[in-house]
Design an enzyme around this catalytic site. Sequence first.
Site, mmCIF file in Angstrom:
data_model
loop_
_atom_site.group_PDB
_atom_site.id
_atom_site.type_symbol
_atom_site.label_atom_id
_atom_site.label_comp_id
_atom_site.label_asym_id
_atom_site.label_seq_id
_atom_site.Cartn_x
_atom_site.Cartn_y
_atom_site.Cartn_z
ATOM 1 C CG PHE A 152 -0.215 0.506 2.436
ATOM 2 C CD1 PHE A 152 0.070 1.549 2.987
ATOM 3 C CD2 PHE A 152 0.375 -0.587 3.436
ATOM 4 C CE1 PHE A 152 0.690 2.075 3.993
ATOM 5 C CE2 PHE A 152 0.732 -0.289 4.640
ATOM 6 C CZ PHE A 152 0.892 1.106 4.918
ATOM 7 C CD GLU A 179 -5.510 -6.273 -0.018
ATOM 8 O OE1 GLU A 179 -4.560 -5.832 -0.525
ATOM 9 O OE2 GLU A 179 -5.448 -7.116 0.781
ATOM 10 C CB SER A 229 4.558 -7.594 5.615
ATOM 11 O OG SER A 229 3.822 -8.511 5.115
ATOM 12 C CB CYS A 284 10.549 -0.383 2.690
ATOM 13 S SG CYS A 284 11.258 0.222 1.327
HETATM 14 P P1 NAD Z 1 1.511 -6.832 2.993
HETATM 15 O O1 NAD Z 1 2.685 -7.755 2.861
HETATM 16 O O2 NAD Z 1 0.352 -6.967 3.955
HETATM 17 O O3 NAD Z 1 0.725 -6.736 1.341
HETATM 18 C C1 NAD Z 1 1.352 -6.863 0.365
HETATM 19 C C2 NAD Z 1 0.577 -7.407 -0.918
HETATM 20 O O4 NAD Z 1 0.488 -8.684 -0.481
HETATM 21 C C3 NAD Z 1 -0.638 -6.748 -1.073
HETATM 22 O O5 NAD Z 1 -0.954 -6.523 -2.284
HETATM 23 C C4 NAD Z 1 -1.811 -7.823 -0.335
HETATM 24 O O6 NAD Z 1 -2.791 -8.070 -0.910
HETATM 25 C C5 NAD Z 1 -0.908 -9.205 -0.222
HETATM 26 N N1 NAD Z 1 -1.142 -10.086 0.634
HETATM 27 C C6 NAD Z 1 -1.329 -9.659 1.816
HETATM 28 N N2 NAD Z 1 -1.461 -10.742 2.647
HETATM 29 C C7 NAD Z 1 -1.357 -11.890 1.790
HETATM 30 C C8 NAD Z 1 -1.159 -13.274 1.963
HETATM 31 N N3 NAD Z 1 -1.432 -13.922 3.124
HETATM 32 N N4 NAD Z 1 -1.050 -14.161 0.899
HETATM 33 C C9 NAD Z 1 -0.675 -13.576 -0.189
HETATM 34 N N5 NAD Z 1 -0.665 -12.288 -0.411
HETATM 35 C C10 NAD Z 1 -0.974 -11.394 0.348
HETATM 36 O O7 NAD Z 1 2.190 -5.350 3.069
HETATM 37 P P2 NAD Z 1 1.492 -3.950 3.065
HETATM 38 O O8 NAD Z 1 1.154 -3.785 4.527
HETATM 39 O O9 NAD Z 1 0.718 -3.549 1.870
HETATM 40 O O10 NAD Z 1 2.953 -3.185 2.969
HETATM 41 C C11 NAD Z 1 3.875 -2.791 3.978
HETATM 42 C C12 NAD Z 1 4.921 -3.624 3.878
HETATM 43 O O11 NAD Z 1 5.792 -3.560 2.834
HETATM 44 C C13 NAD Z 1 5.987 -3.228 4.958
HETATM 45 O O12 NAD Z 1 6.787 -4.413 5.665
HETATM 46 C C14 NAD Z 1 7.224 -2.528 4.577
HETATM 47 O O13 NAD Z 1 8.394 -2.606 5.006
HETATM 48 C C15 NAD Z 1 7.097 -3.267 3.125
HETATM 49 N N6 NAD Z 1 7.848 -2.815 1.969
HETATM 50 C C16 NAD Z 1 9.150 -3.208 1.604
HETATM 51 C C17 NAD Z 1 9.643 -2.459 0.614
HETATM 52 C C18 NAD Z 1 11.168 -2.907 0.051
HETATM 53 O O14 NAD Z 1 11.567 -2.538 -1.076
HETATM 54 N N7 NAD Z 1 11.868 -3.859 0.818
HETATM 55 C C19 NAD Z 1 9.016 -1.410 -0.269
HETATM 56 C C20 NAD Z 1 7.679 -0.921 0.334
HETATM 57 C C21 NAD Z 1 7.134 -1.609 1.613
#
Ligand code: NAD
Length: 499
Positions: A152, A179, A229, A284
């Site tokens: 997000f 989403e 994440s 991040c």
């Molecule tokens: P998230 O992991 O909750 O969601 C990321 C994506 O995965 C979304 O599209 C979501 O729909 C999908 N998803 C969620 N749960 C899932 C599951 N159980 N199975 C399959 N798909 C699933 O992450 P978020 O809260 O949207 O974003 C924040 C996180 O992203 C933080 O941990 C941040 O550090 C990380 N992040 C990392 C970077 C990087 O480059 N390393 C960059 C930006 C954000």
Amino acid sequence: MMNMKQVPLLINGEFCQSQSTNKLDVVDPATQEVLAQVPYATDQEMQVAISSAKEAFESWKETPVSERARLMMRFGMLLKAHQDEIAQIICQELGKTMEDAKGDVWRGIEVVEHAANIPSMLMGETVENVARKIDTYSYTQPLGVCAGITPFNFPAMIPLWMFPMAIACGNTFVLKPSEQDPMTVMRIAELFLEAGAPKGVLQIVHGGKDQVDTILDHPEIKAISFVGSVPVGQYIYRRGTENLKRVQAFAGAKNHMVVMPDANKQQVINNLVGASVGAAGQRCMAISVAVFVGESKDWIPEVGEALSKVSPGVWQDEKSAYGPQVSAQAKERILSLIEKGKQEGASCLLDGSEFTHPDYPQGNWVGPTMFADVTPKMHIYQEEIFGPVLLAMHVESLEDALEIVNNNPYGNGTSIFTSSGAAARKYQHEVEVGQVGINIPIPVPLPFFSFTGWKGSFYGDQHAYGKQAVRFYTETKTITARWFEDDIAHGPNMSIHLK
Ligand code: NAD
């Protein structure tokens, strides 16, 4: 809810309404106003999206590389022309300040500009006379249908990390954006079609775990890029590679700034404030831990004081330093971690858990928060908080600071503030983190480098943002050819082989 806006899917070149009855509200995080509803795509819609991406691949892979490059040039120009409008959608659905939202779009545009240089990046290698009259040369070829799953917190930049490079390489792409804020990328997709993207080259589906599982298991998907994440990144990497796909998963972080006593104090304070609570800590590459070395610990109270002057607010107010957290659940999670920090004995110098905005009491506000006397065993140190919370630690030497940073399971970003070249050189050389800033708090590389998180911040073999994306999104084909006099006379058309 009769006239509630529905976020469409993009399938085979058409923006269409999902038949799904399973929907989620997209909410303004400052007011809780429902802006739209996003569907969880049905299995049939997922299958159609993937099969039409496969169909589009057959002609897209044959499209001349210079034409693919020109598509990216036109797309980049359109994004620039609509930068403010896209930024405003980000503000509405994510609550970022206008300045942050513009940065989000701009960092994405830079990747599109990079993708416009695709021809030279796709060049192979040639060696003549590997044996008598035998030459070897290689080509890079696209893989087929690639997919992206995005978080997000950068709803423009992170989708733009992925599909422009994959598509410029000759692949087609299925994107599953977050989403929580799916509207931004839909506007970006409209501009991509306006730039002349052929039907089916980019598909956008919405949803959560089920839709992601379809992507992970589908035999036509050849490569998957994920950003999000740690638990989800590990899951996607495991399941995707179990299905023998290429997977790169950029995951969570806990980024440290090491503050040496010879650093410029005011620079340290200014940079720490912006890097820790800016963008509501939802970056991040945010600095979440400051490691004060030696006498620099005396600056800790002044950092707390500077943070106390930072006020969150809505994007419409230019004075807002940062916006609300993305969701009420995200806010609750951060508040429970702040509570945990107090229970486990960290000194809470500044507590933002009670903060509320007088004009927007419904917003998911968390005020700037700072803990001192944090130790590596504490839960607040071990877990990614992803909110406007700065942890301060104190050590006696640079070696001690390095030990802390290197023992941390994450390795996304770090920085050192110092006026000593020797300290900076030692830190850059010995730290086990992929992206290092020297007197720069958030060292995010431009796309002609790569985004290079290490350890628990990345699962995969190649960091396929920017430069290395070409390696991730293509296969190399190496050809060894024996030339007869007759072939050489025929020249490059080599009609002899086509008979
Ligand atoms: P998230 O992991 O909750 O969601 C990321 C994506 O995965 C979304 O599209 C979501 O729909 C999908 N998803 C969620 N749960 C899932 C599951 N159980 N199975 C399959 N798909 C699933 O992450 P978020 O809260 O949207 O974003 C924040 C996180 O992203 C933080 O941990 C941040 O550090 C990380 N992040 C990392 C970077 C990087 O480059 N390393 C960059 C930006 C954000």
